[in-house]
Enzyme design. Structure first.
Site, PDB file in Angstrom:
ATOM      1  N   HIS A 127      -1.827  -0.193  -6.541  1.00  0.00           N
ATOM      2  CA  HIS A 127      -1.488  -1.294  -5.632  1.00  0.00           C
ATOM      3  C   HIS A 127      -0.029  -1.186  -5.222  1.00  0.00           C
ATOM      4  CE1 HIS A 127      -2.212  -5.233  -3.797  1.00  0.00           C
ATOM      5  NE2 HIS A 127      -0.928  -5.467  -4.080  1.00  0.00           N
ATOM      6  N   SER A 128       0.227  -1.239  -3.915  1.00  0.00           N
ATOM      7  CA  SER A 128       1.564  -1.174  -3.345  1.00  0.00           C
ATOM      8  C   SER A 128       2.236   0.131  -3.817  1.00  0.00           C
ATOM      9  CB  SER A 128       2.355  -2.425  -3.731  1.00  0.00           C
ATOM     10  OG  SER A 128       3.495  -2.569  -2.925  1.00  0.00           O
TER      11      SER A 128
END
Length: 294
Positions: A127-128
């Site tokens: 994530h990210s």
């Protein structure tokens, strides 16, 4: 699977809800703790499956995050999926170690850590910042001739070949960086705690520097199915940024938009886990297209 987290309820926000004395004790504990959620080694926290594992899911957190970002996922994945949450230097049980500020040394270290665990089929979720780490680790595994993941599951980061549209912020003075963090939803109680900021800012600043200094190198698309997840209200990463990931795979591509902003993995945890469960089930979904949750 009922999420107890609201929109943007990240670890920093949970910290902000604690009384002052509990926040102070938490900061002290961070300097020497182990996660306590599963079997722990230096680089990964393992959450054993209730059944014999048939697939390992390695998860990589966002900037400033640790393995605990995925603690609530344990028990919410399909039977036989064993969760391994990456524990990077500079946070939680590794808070005494300096965080790495460049991508290449980080993925080299992760390669050495993950390679002995690839005797089973496996997948990556990031994530990210973690999405970028998972992508570059997959490319390094391919260059070294190692087994590749059965699929890549990436969220909340623009396609790596796109230029960074944002100003670099890792070098900003603390007060200016706090202003940026406040605009992105970090609670006031966290930002106004000098002790918490001393504990959190060095690692967050190092992670931001890793992303700011990342340089994409052209390689052939990966022969790995790729699913990309985004938040409808994410002002940092738009649908077009996510759709551009499709050029990085020679296999199937899916774009799934979920309710929420940049940290939809918390606010829309149930929906995201449902999507991941469909991907990782005994007969994973392979249809090309786009999933939507409006």
């Amino acid at each position: 699977m009922t999420s107890v987290l609201g929109e943007g309820a990240r670890p920093h926000e949970r910290i902000a809800r604690l009384p002052d004395d509990q926040r102070a004790r938490l900061v002290r504990r961070l300097r020497g703790r182990t996660d306590g959620a599963g079997d722990t080694d230096r680089w990964f926290v393992r959450h054993p499956s209730t059944e014999a594992p048939r697939l390992r899911l390695f998860c990589f957190p966002y900037a400033g995050g640790g393995g605990s970002a995925f603690r609530e996922w344990s028990g919410c994945l399909p039977a036989g999926v064993e969760l391994w949450a990456a524990q990077l230097p500079g946070r939680e049980s590794r808070v005494a170690e300096p965080a790495l500020r460049r991508m290449d040394p980080l993925v080299e270290a992760l390669y050495e850590a993950v390679l002995p665990r690839l005797e089973l089929p496996y997948a990556f979720f990031g994530h990210s910042m973690g999405a970028l780490v998972a992508f570059e680790l997959t490319r390094l595994l391919r260059r070294r001739g190692a087994p590749l993941p059965t699929r890549l599951l990436l969220g909340a980061f623009r396609a790596p070949q796109l230029p960074n549209p944002h100003i670099r912020i890792h070098h900003l003075p603390d007060e200016v960086l706090k202003t940026v963090l406040r605009k992105e939803g970090t609670p006031r109680q966290v930002l106004e705690s000098d002790e918490l900021m001393r504990a959190l800012l060095p690692t967050l600043r190092a992670d931001l520097e890793l992303c700011d200094t990342y340089q994409h190198r052209e390689e052939q698309p990966l022969a790995v199915p790729l699913s990309v997840f985004g938040g409808h209200q994410d002002v940092r990463v738009g649908r077009g940024d996510l759709d551009s990931w499709r050029t990085q795979t020679a296999k199937t591509f899916r774009l799934v938009m979920l309710p929420g902003s940049h940290f939809f993995l918390h606010s829309s945890q149930d929906l995201l886990l449902a999507e991941l469960s469909r991907e990782l089930g005994p007969t994973p979904r392979t249809t090309e297209g786009e999933g939507r949750h409006d």
